[in-house]
Design a protein around this motif. Sequence first.
Motif, mmCIF file in Angstrom:
data_model
loop_
_atom_site.group_PDB
_atom_site.id
_atom_site.type_symbol
_atom_site.label_atom_id
_atom_site.label_comp_id
_atom_site.label_asym_id
_atom_site.label_seq_id
_atom_site.Cartn_x
_atom_site.Cartn_y
_atom_site.Cartn_z
ATOM 1 N N CYS A 107 0.838 -1.209 0.000
ATOM 2 C CA CYS A 107 0.000 0.000 0.000
ATOM 3 C C CYS A 107 0.872 1.258 0.000
ATOM 4 O O CYS A 107 0.638 2.195 -0.770
ATOM 5 C CB CYS A 107 -0.911 0.018 1.227
ATOM 6 N N SER A 146 -12.580 -10.042 -8.121
ATOM 7 C CA SER A 146 -11.529 -9.028 -8.243
ATOM 8 C C SER A 146 -10.490 -9.444 -9.280
ATOM 9 O O SER A 146 -10.319 -10.631 -9.575
ATOM 10 C CB SER A 146 -10.846 -8.826 -6.889
ATOM 11 N N ASN A 154 -4.794 10.522 -4.949
ATOM 12 C CA ASN A 154 -6.082 10.781 -5.599
ATOM 13 C C ASN A 154 -6.425 9.752 -6.671
ATOM 14 O O ASN A 154 -7.000 10.091 -7.703
ATOM 15 C CB ASN A 154 -6.070 12.193 -6.206
ATOM 16 N N ARG A 155 -6.064 8.501 -6.418
ATOM 17 C CA ARG A 155 -6.373 7.460 -7.407
ATOM 18 C C ARG A 155 -6.622 6.131 -6.690
ATOM 19 O O ARG A 155 -6.474 6.032 -5.473
ATOM 20 C CB ARG A 155 -5.234 7.330 -8.424
ATOM 21 N N GLU A 156 -7.021 5.145 -7.480
ATOM 22 C CA GLU A 156 -7.301 3.822 -6.915
ATOM 23 C C GLU A 156 -6.273 2.820 -7.437
ATOM 24 O O GLU A 156 -5.590 3.082 -8.435
ATOM 25 C CB GLU A 156 -8.714 3.373 -7.326
ATOM 26 N N PHE A 157 -6.191 1.679 -6.754
ATOM 27 C CA PHE A 157 -5.237 0.632 -7.116
ATOM 28 C C PHE A 157 -5.955 -0.716 -7.187
ATOM 29 O O PHE A 157 -6.878 -0.981 -6.413
ATOM 30 C CB PHE A 157 -4.115 0.560 -6.080
ATOM 31 N N THR A 158 -5.514 -1.572 -8.096
ATOM 32 C CA THR A 158 -6.116 -2.899 -8.277
ATOM 33 C C THR A 158 -6.169 -3.675 -6.960
ATOM 34 O O THR A 158 -7.172 -4.307 -6.628
ATOM 35 C CB THR A 158 -5.309 -3.689 -9.327
ATOM 36 N N GLU A 186 -6.540 -2.814 -3.999
ATOM 37 C CA GLU A 186 -7.505 -2.378 -2.976
ATOM 38 C C GLU A 186 -8.676 -3.353 -2.869
ATOM 39 O O GLU A 186 -9.354 -3.399 -1.847
ATOM 40 C CB GLU A 186 -8.025 -0.971 -3.297
ATOM 41 N N ASN A 187 -8.909 -4.124 -3.928
ATOM 42 C CA ASN A 187 -10.013 -5.095 -3.932
ATOM 43 C C ASN A 187 -9.572 -6.497 -3.539
ATOM 44 O O ASN A 187 -10.369 -7.431 -3.605
ATOM 45 C CB ASN A 187 -10.653 -5.126 -5.339
ATOM 46 N N LYS A 212 -8.125 -4.360 4.559
ATOM 47 C CA LYS A 212 -8.496 -2.955 4.311
ATOM 48 C C LYS A 212 -7.774 -2.003 5.259
ATOM 49 O O LYS A 212 -7.451 -0.882 4.912
ATOM 50 C CB LYS A 212 -10.012 -2.775 4.473
ATOM 51 N N TRP A 230 -4.714 -0.267 3.905
ATOM 52 C CA TRP A 230 -4.954 0.872 2.998
ATOM 53 C C TRP A 230 -5.324 2.117 3.817
ATOM 54 O O TRP A 230 -4.858 3.213 3.524
ATOM 55 C CB TRP A 230 -6.060 0.536 1.992
ATOM 56 N N SER A 259 -3.144 5.520 3.897
ATOM 57 C CA SER A 259 -3.841 6.752 3.526
ATOM 58 C C SER A 259 -3.772 7.791 4.647
ATOM 59 O O SER A 259 -3.566 8.989 4.394
ATOM 60 C CB SER A 259 -5.302 6.415 3.204
#
Length: 386
Positions: free
Chosen positions: A46, A136, A220-224, A226-227, A234, A237, A241
């Motif tokens: 992360c 996922s 400000n983005r997502e990552f594969t 994260e699922n 979780k 993350w 963050s």
Amino acid sequence: MQIEYVVPCHFGLEAVLKREIRDLGYEISQVEDGRVSFYGDELALCRANLFLRSAERVLLKAGEFSAGTFEELFQGTKQIPWEQYIPENGKFWVAKAASVKSRLFSPSDIQSIMKKAMVERMKEHYHKNWFPEDGSEYPVRVFIKKDVVTVGIDTTGESLHKRGYRPQSGKAPISETLAAALILLTPWKRDRILVDPFCGSGTFVIEAAMMAADIAPGMNREFTAENWGNLIPKKHWYEASTEAQDRIRQDVTADIQGYDIDAEVIRTARKNAVNAGVDHLIHFQQRAVRDLRHPKPYGFIITNPPYGERLEEKETLPQIYQDFGKSFRGLKDWSAYMITSYEDTERWFGRKADKNRKIYNGMIKTYFYQFMGPKPPRRKKEEQGV
């Protein structure tokens, strides 16, 4: 649990990425052309995605083996314990295969054989003949060099240069990761002046401002991954963050300036800076390079001037570089760093570079020319609290 991660980067910038990983507190396991590997725990996945500025993506290393034939590739892939990574409903495929100096070189064949081997392994473990693949995503990337196969699962998704602040790009944009790595190659620090006289969509100055304010590039983005509830809790993350939020320096000030001759381009750069949350740290202005001035000494120019990739631009390049060199000579004790593929750079700039470094910007061979000015006196540094 110690996991090995493989992190690709631009060729020629491995030392920058290595330093970044060490600064995050992780142990380097290997440095090769275009990638750096390191050991870390689950949280490292992360943090690496959130904080690394010069990395292209973060791969979880699933296995490594030798293969000179497709049968060896199949068996080697099948030996990897895929069930430890991919759940029964996971969507898995070989997203990319690259081969250098190896007997196996066809990407499409490598991809299809590895996918078959993965399915065979999953069949044996889950006792099923068919997988829905509606869960996922677990994209796999493979790199073969001198018949050694390195297999990684992509934790990132869209490349890390996609920071989320640049929906529009100007002409000939430089990627965010390359811009950040080049800034990190210079001695620039947030208390020094930084000017980009060919700022385009603002990438250099925005990346510098994010460094000055310690804003994590992946915020400000997502990552594969994260699922990946089966692999990464979780809470990791949330922890990464929260660390990113806590590190932001709201009170920082900086003298960072972006100029371009094109008014429309400057408007785009301003919008991008707003998206990145650093517009208050950057002064943008429509200005030609021949009008570049600054009253203070010891500043930095870091820029990506026109290359003349289009034929009609070629004729204008000598004048642009001549104007740039003349303006630079008028700046007392400044340093200039530029990345360009223009072969007559030094001739028209009017000075031989103190150093230059070959770097590939996509498929274009470029050089990072470094014209170093003197260091500011120590006394002044102390006054500034450095």
